[in-house]
Design an enzyme around this catalytic site. Structure first.
Site, PDB file in Angstrom:
ATOM      1  N   ASP A  32      -3.993   4.984  -0.476  1.00 18.89           N
ATOM      2  CA  ASP A  32      -2.659   4.452  -0.783  1.00 18.89           C
ATOM      3  C   ASP A  32      -2.724   2.936  -0.843  1.00 18.89           C
ATOM      4  OD1 ASP A  32       0.068   4.185  -1.162  1.00 18.89           O
ATOM      5  OD2 ASP A  32       0.594   4.729   0.887  1.00 18.89           O
TER       6      ASP A  32
ATOM      7  N   GLU B 127       5.338  -2.804  -1.389  1.00 23.35           N
ATOM      8  CA  GLU B 127       5.850  -1.447  -1.577  1.00 23.35           C
ATOM      9  C   GLU B 127       6.015  -0.746  -0.242  1.00 23.35           C
ATOM     10  OE1 GLU B 127       5.808   2.936  -2.191  1.00 23.35           O
ATOM     11  OE2 GLU B 127       4.367   1.736  -1.059  1.00 23.35           O
ATOM     12  N   GLU B 128       5.225  -1.151   0.757  1.00 20.86           N
ATOM     13  CA  GLU B 128       5.199  -0.424   2.037  1.00 20.86           C
ATOM     14  C   GLU B 128       6.261  -0.895   3.022  1.00 20.86           C
ATOM     15  OE1 GLU B 128       3.613   2.167   2.313  1.00 20.86           O
ATOM     16  OE2 GLU B 128       1.723   2.100   1.220  1.00 20.86           O
TER      17      GLU B 128
ATOM     18  N   ASP C 298      -0.303  -3.790  -1.978  1.00 22.39           N
ATOM     19  CA  ASP C 298      -0.213  -3.965  -0.522  1.00 22.39           C
ATOM     20  C   ASP C 298      -0.593  -2.682   0.199  1.00 22.39           C
ATOM     21  OD1 ASP C 298       2.187  -2.749  -1.498  1.00 22.39           O
ATOM     22  OD2 ASP C 298       3.179  -3.202   0.414  1.00 22.39           O
TER      23      ASP C 298
ATOM     24  N   HIS D  80      -1.534   6.094   5.108  1.00 18.80           N
ATOM     25  CA  HIS D  80      -1.040   5.451   6.340  1.00 18.80           C
ATOM     26  C   HIS D  80      -1.764   5.929   7.586  1.00 18.80           C
ATOM     27  CE1 HIS D  80       3.135   4.737   4.251  1.00 18.80           C
ATOM     28  NE2 HIS D  80       2.110   4.502   3.464  1.00 18.80           N
TER      29      HIS D  80
ATOM     30  N   HIS E 296       0.887  -0.547  -6.551  1.00 20.03           N
ATOM     31  CA  HIS E 296       1.153  -1.633  -5.606  1.00 20.03           C
ATOM     32  C   HIS E 296      -0.154  -2.060  -4.946  1.00 20.03           C
ATOM     33  CE1 HIS E 296       0.915   0.895  -1.895  1.00 20.03           C
ATOM     34  NE2 HIS E 296       1.514   1.828  -2.616  1.00 20.03           N
TER      35      HIS E 296
ATOM     36  N   GLU F 138       0.141   6.214  -7.667  1.00 16.79           N
ATOM     37  CA  GLU F 138       0.273   6.599  -6.255  1.00 16.79           C
ATOM     38  C   GLU F 138      -0.562   7.856  -6.002  1.00 16.79           C
ATOM     39  OE1 GLU F 138       1.775   5.581  -3.540  1.00 16.79           O
ATOM     40  OE2 GLU F 138       3.409   4.215  -4.088  1.00 16.79           O
TER      41      GLU F 138
END
Lengths: 363, 363
Positions: free
Chosen positions: B103, B133-134, B78, B339, B76, B162
């Protein structure tokens, strides 16, 4: 014409229903009882057979005739907020409508009528008029008098003229609220073995509650019914987290053969091996014995008639219980109408209660 | 000097760590991926061995060499919101700092480097770059592509880049959330026998949860670990009311040998005789098989080395599972740093993953 202060005097020569209407027309929502307390005090001070004491907005008036027994007649003078139901209104069916007609200015009117019409009772009398019954327990005027002047509340028996539909309700059950907390360890719910689930840890608590068989003890001929119930449960952190805390709020309603300490000990014992991490007494109001085996109570029952019922809910009779004074609820109103916009009372019930009490105190 | 559009082009001749830094410096918080999707599309369209398709802000690029097997490399584009950690910064220890370094822009850089450096892979390749995705599952770009163009996702095996710290994590467990509701009847807690307690009615549910023994099935040599847990419980009306409702929220994490229907049926069976009034599936994402027994996966494991681990948490590999494509997580970042404000990645890990994948796809 002499100057009058309308709204702040009471004429105790009115009959009990008329006096009830007058009391309703002097608003006394909790916290604003002063004008009514002033009027009650002034009216009672005019009666030479009574000694009157004032404590805050609480008024206590006593006979002192040296009788073998002393009886308390107690009532609160405050009401819940007015809901377009003041002034009072008497309809053609003999129903008096208005805020406090049931809870409990009709009872207060009966107190005042006994005070004025029974100057030489067969038992010494203590009349207690108190404030702030409808609000937080720590504001309760009866509680304040009990704490500051317990001597004023010494007696052999007490009648609280709370609405009981002119039936005797004996004593009251205690109510104990306890928070039972379990503990765990947080973890992501995808890796639950890394943590420990506090909600699962509450399983034995709920199992114990579900299996609990409450007592139904008979005291002074009244069958009480206990109850041990979860009234709330709360646990959870997020949908993907093993929760580390869970709280079960338990309410134990117990019969008046148990003291406050015994009630707490009982709940502790019930949950003794349930892995509880914290046991917190959140609120506790003790029970009150009905005292119906006392001679004064037996005579009271004979005079008022009917069959006494146990009081399951908690009321201010418990404050008398805490002082060692057996107490009952007995008043003209219907408790189911209390706090309602259409609150009302049948004037016949007011007179009925007044007459029964007078018969008991003069025969 | 020719005119340039700074911030919106990608130079695929940069090495993977440099490319990661470049990707980080083109912000692409969920919902704002368009400039980065444009840059990825433009860079890939410049490669003659790839056929590129665009669907929303998702870019799919494919070789079509008629190989016996087809492999998906997916990631992903994003990120979570930027937290003062853009632009990227490379420190003297070879650590690249910034939003998305772990990530998963380092994984996306590896995808792009494979795309540009392996024009004739031993297996046909499908590169998938997707958005959102987030955020909420229904926005997920991979899900959108799977629904609208499942033909683009046909393959024998998929690698989702990932963060897995360059270890292979096979498949993923499913996650099912169910609300179990019990019912009772309200009553005043002073007269609890007039009602029925819904919290007490939840006792069998908690007992079942506390006694539950989760499975640990071995699939393709990986030991999965299931879990059945209450993640929330809620009940209660007021401190003096017998509650008429209680809800236990249960999360079942299950191994990929169970289908979604089997997972629901299992939970129903576990609580079959618990007096549940409502059984509501609140959320459900199926499991994904690791597929490590597939020849392509075996070759992949041989190339990347290490010992595959089961993936306990749910990831987008499940979307491949739902399409019948075995999938693993394999990427350079460390999932524990995702994150975070101090998100970072070791550039050595990026190059390591790139080299391992290239070896697998060219040897």
């Amino acid at each position: 014409m002499p100057e009058t202060k309308p709204g702040t005097t009471l004429d105790l020569t009115l009959d009990a229903p008329e006096l009830t209407a007058r009391l309703v027309d002097i608003p006394s929502v909790s916290g604003t009882e002063k004008p009514l307390a002033d009027a009650v005090e002034e009216a009672l001070r005019a009666l030479p057979h009574l000694t009157v004491e004032r404590y805050g907005n609480n008024v206590v008036a006593r006979t002192d005739l040296g009788r073998a027994e002393r009886i308390i007649l107690a009532g609160h003078i405050d009401t819940v907020p007015i809901a377009d139901n003041v002034p009072s209104r008497l309809d053609e069916n003999g129903i008096l409508w208005g805020c406090g007609t049931t809870d409990m200015k009709s009872g207060v009117a009966v107190q005042l009528r006994i005070a004025v019409t029974v100057p030489a009772p067969n038992r010494d009398l203590t009349f207690v008029f108190y404030d702030n019954e409808e609000v937080a327990a720590d504001l309760n005027g009866l509680g304040h008098v009990a704490a500051a002047r317990p001597d004023l509340l010494e007696a052999d028996f007490a009648v609280l003229l709370e609405p009981s539909d002119a039936q005797v309700e004996g004593g009251c059950q205690g109510t104990l609220r306890i928070h039972l907390r379990t503990e765990g360890e947080r973890a992501h719910s995808a890796r639950s073995w890394m943590g420990s689930n506090a909600i699962h840890a509450a399983a034995p608590i709920l199992a114990r509650l579900a299996a609990y068989e409450p007592r139904r003890p008979v005291i002074d001929g009244l069958e009480y019914r206990e109850g041990l119930n979860a009234v709330a449960i709360e646990g959870g952190v997020a949908n993907n987290v093993i929760p580390d805390a869970c709280t079960v709020v338990v309410n134990y309603r117990y019969a008046p053969d148990r003291s406050e300490a015994e009630a707490v000990a009982h709940v502790r014992e019930v949950f003794a091996d349930c892995g509880i991490r914290e046991f917190v007494v959140d609120d506790h109001s003790g029970a009150a014995l009905p005292g119906l085996s006392h001679p004064a109570a037996a005579a009271f029952m004979a005079a008022v008639g009917g069959t006494a019922q146990p009081k399951f809910g908690w009321t201010d009779v418990s404050r008398f219980g805490a002082l060692g004074v057996p107490a009952v609820n007995y008043g003209p109103g219907d408790a189911l109408l209390a706090h309602k916009r259409d609150e009302h009372v049948a004037v016949e019930r007011i007179t009925h209660c007044e007459n029964r009490l007078r018969e008991w105190l003069t025969s």
